[in-house]
Design a protein around this motif. Structure first.
Motif, short mmCIF file in Angstrom:
data_model
loop_
_atom_site.label_atom_id
_atom_site.label_comp_id
_atom_site.label_asym_id
_atom_site.label_seq_id
_atom_site.Cartn_x
_atom_site.Cartn_y
_atom_site.Cartn_z
N ASN A 1 -16.58 -64.88 16.98
CA ASN A 1 -15.56 -63.87 16.69
C ASN A 1 -15.63 -63.51 15.21
OD1 ASN A 1 -14.69 -64.28 19.33
ND2 ASN A 1 -13.24 -65.85 18.71
N THR A 2 -15.59 -62.20 14.93
CA THR A 2 -15.63 -61.73 13.55
C THR A 2 -14.61 -60.62 13.35
OG1 THR A 2 -17.32 -60.07 13.99
CG2 THR A 2 -18.10 -62.22 13.32
N LYS A 3 -14.30 -60.35 12.09
CA LYS A 3 -13.49 -59.19 11.77
C LYS A 3 -14.15 -58.45 10.61
CE LYS A 3 -10.10 -61.13 8.57
NZ LYS A 3 -8.68 -61.36 8.33
N ILE A 4 -13.92 -57.15 10.58
CA ILE A 4 -14.55 -56.32 9.56
C ILE A 4 -13.79 -56.47 8.24
CG2 ILE A 4 -15.15 -53.97 8.90
CD1 ILE A 4 -15.32 -53.31 11.88
N VAL A 5 -14.53 -56.81 7.18
CA VAL A 5 -13.96 -56.95 5.85
C VAL A 5 -14.27 -55.72 5.01
CG1 VAL A 5 -13.98 -58.36 3.76
CG2 VAL A 5 -14.17 -59.45 5.97
N GLU A 6 -15.50 -55.21 5.16
CA GLU A 6 -15.93 -54.05 4.38
C GLU A 6 -16.64 -53.07 5.32
OE1 GLU A 6 -19.28 -53.49 1.02
OE2 GLU A 6 -17.79 -55.05 0.57
N TYR A 7 -16.22 -51.81 5.27
CA TYR A 7 -16.75 -50.80 6.18
C TYR A 7 -17.98 -50.13 5.60
CZ TYR A 7 -12.62 -51.27 9.07
OH TYR A 7 -11.65 -51.78 9.89
N GLY A 8 -18.88 -49.69 6.50
CA GLY A 8 -20.07 -48.95 6.11
C GLY A 8 -19.79 -47.46 6.10
N GLU A 9 -20.84 -46.68 5.88
CA GLU A 9 -20.70 -45.23 5.82
C GLU A 9 -20.49 -44.61 7.20
OE1 GLU A 9 -24.01 -43.56 3.71
OE2 GLU A 9 -23.71 -44.91 2.00
N LYS A 10 -21.21 -45.11 8.21
CA LYS A 10 -21.09 -44.57 9.56
C LYS A 10 -20.01 -45.32 10.33
CE LYS A 10 -25.88 -43.10 10.14
NZ LYS A 10 -27.08 -43.25 10.97
N VAL B 1 -21.32 -61.44 19.93
CA VAL B 1 -20.55 -61.29 18.70
C VAL B 1 -19.43 -60.29 18.98
CG1 VAL B 1 -20.61 -60.65 16.27
CG2 VAL B 1 -22.58 -61.78 17.30
N VAL B 2 -18.18 -60.72 18.82
CA VAL B 2 -17.02 -59.86 19.00
C VAL B 2 -16.57 -59.41 17.63
CG1 VAL B 2 -14.69 -59.70 19.91
CG2 VAL B 2 -16.36 -61.09 21.10
N VAL B 3 -16.60 -58.10 17.40
CA VAL B 3 -16.24 -57.52 16.10
C VAL B 3 -14.87 -56.86 16.26
CG1 VAL B 3 -16.90 -55.89 14.31
CG2 VAL B 3 -18.66 -57.11 15.58
N SER B 4 -13.88 -57.32 15.50
CA SER B 4 -12.53 -56.76 15.55
C SER B 4 -12.33 -55.79 14.41
CB SER B 4 -11.49 -57.87 15.46
OG SER B 4 -11.61 -58.72 16.58
N ASP B 5 -11.71 -54.66 14.74
CA ASP B 5 -11.43 -53.61 13.77
C ASP B 5 -9.98 -53.73 13.32
OD1 ASP B 5 -11.90 -51.41 12.24
OD2 ASP B 5 -12.53 -50.12 13.89
N LYS B 6 -9.62 -53.11 12.20
CA LYS B 6 -8.24 -53.21 11.69
C LYS B 6 -7.24 -52.45 12.56
CE LYS B 6 -8.72 -49.41 8.44
NZ LYS B 6 -8.88 -49.05 7.05
N ASP B 7 -7.72 -51.50 13.39
CA ASP B 7 -6.81 -50.74 14.24
C ASP B 7 -6.57 -51.43 15.59
OD1 ASP B 7 -9.25 -50.31 15.34
OD2 ASP B 7 -9.16 -48.12 15.33
N GLY B 8 -7.06 -52.65 15.77
CA GLY B 8 -6.79 -53.41 16.98
C GLY B 8 -7.89 -53.34 18.03
N LYS B 9 -8.92 -52.54 17.79
CA LYS B 9 -10.02 -52.45 18.74
C LYS B 9 -11.05 -53.53 18.45
CE LYS B 9 -9.73 -47.55 19.74
NZ LYS B 9 -10.41 -46.27 19.77
N SER B 10 -11.71 -54.00 19.52
CA SER B 10 -12.80 -54.94 19.33
C SER B 10 -14.02 -54.49 20.12
CB SER B 10 -12.41 -56.36 19.71
OG SER B 10 -11.42 -56.40 20.64
N TYR B 11 -15.17 -54.84 19.60
CA TYR B 11 -16.44 -54.43 20.17
C TYR B 11 -17.29 -55.68 20.37
CZ TYR B 11 -14.72 -50.15 18.03
OH TYR B 11 -13.93 -49.10 17.65
N GLN B 12 -17.91 -55.78 21.56
CA GLN B 12 -18.75 -56.94 21.86
C GLN B 12 -20.21 -56.54 21.82
OE1 GLN B 12 -17.48 -59.19 25.21
NE2 GLN B 12 -19.44 -60.18 25.48
N LEU B 13 -20.99 -57.28 21.04
CA LEU B 13 -22.42 -57.01 20.89
C LEU B 13 -23.20 -58.27 21.28
CD1 LEU B 13 -22.17 -55.56 17.29
CD2 LEU B 13 -22.36 -54.21 19.36
N GLU B 14 -24.28 -58.09 22.03
CA GLU B 14 -25.16 -59.23 22.34
C GLU B 14 -26.30 -59.21 21.33
OE1 GLU B 14 -26.17 -60.63 26.01
OE2 GLU B 14 -24.33 -60.00 27.00
N VAL B 15 -26.47 -60.33 20.64
CA VAL B 15 -27.45 -60.41 19.56
C VAL B 15 -28.32 -61.64 19.78
CG1 VAL B 15 -27.73 -60.60 17.07
CG2 VAL B 15 -25.79 -59.38 17.99
N GLU B 16 -29.61 -61.49 19.55
CA GLU B 16 -30.53 -62.62 19.61
C GLU B 16 -31.07 -62.85 18.21
OE1 GLU B 16 -34.32 -63.95 22.33
OE2 GLU B 16 -32.95 -62.42 23.06
#
Length: 123
Positions: A105-114, A6-21
């Motif tokens: 591929n995903t993008k963040i719509v709503e941010y969490g506290e952390k 799962v590739v998570v894209s942030d609004k500042d242009g950074k992306s993070y890749q997570l392996e999820v089962e």
């Protein structure tokens, strides 16, 4: 249980890749909003923007279903013409996530506290 990158894209242009089962992503479509706790991001909401399967075929939002189809394309995703007006028949995957999908591929719509870097263990 299927594995996804799962590739998570942030609004500042950074992306993070997570392996999820997980099997919670199966049946979701491009444009759906999922809860981030499925992939370990508590409090986040993510919008599915695309993906690709194990053969590298990209998902297209305008093709229904999970199968591979050969369609005539004039623009992306799946084809970038060198000149204006060029069309080409390419294999692409439908807009629904199945067991054959490897990358989502995903993008963040709503941010969490952390911050996201704290949740995934970077920085």
């Amino acid at each position: 249980m299927p594995k996804f990158k799962v590739v998570v894209s942030d609004k500042d242009g950074k992306s993070y890749q997570l392996e999820v089962e997980t099997s919670a992503l199966i049946g979701k479509k491009i444009g759906d909003i999922i809860d981030g706790s499925i992939i370990g991001l508590e409090g986040y909401k993510l919008k599915i923007t695309g993906g690709s399967d194990k053969c590298g075929f990209p998902m297209r939002p305008d093709i229904p279903g999970t199968g591979v189809k050969r369609v005539l394309l004039s623009k992306g995703p799946g084809y970038r013409p060198k000149e204006k007006g060029i069309r080409k028949r390419k294999s692409v995957r439908g807009n629904t996530i199945s067991e054959d999908i490897v990358q989502v591929n995903t993008k963040i719509v709503e941010y969490g506290e952390k911050p996201i870097t704290e949740l995934i263990g970077q920085g």
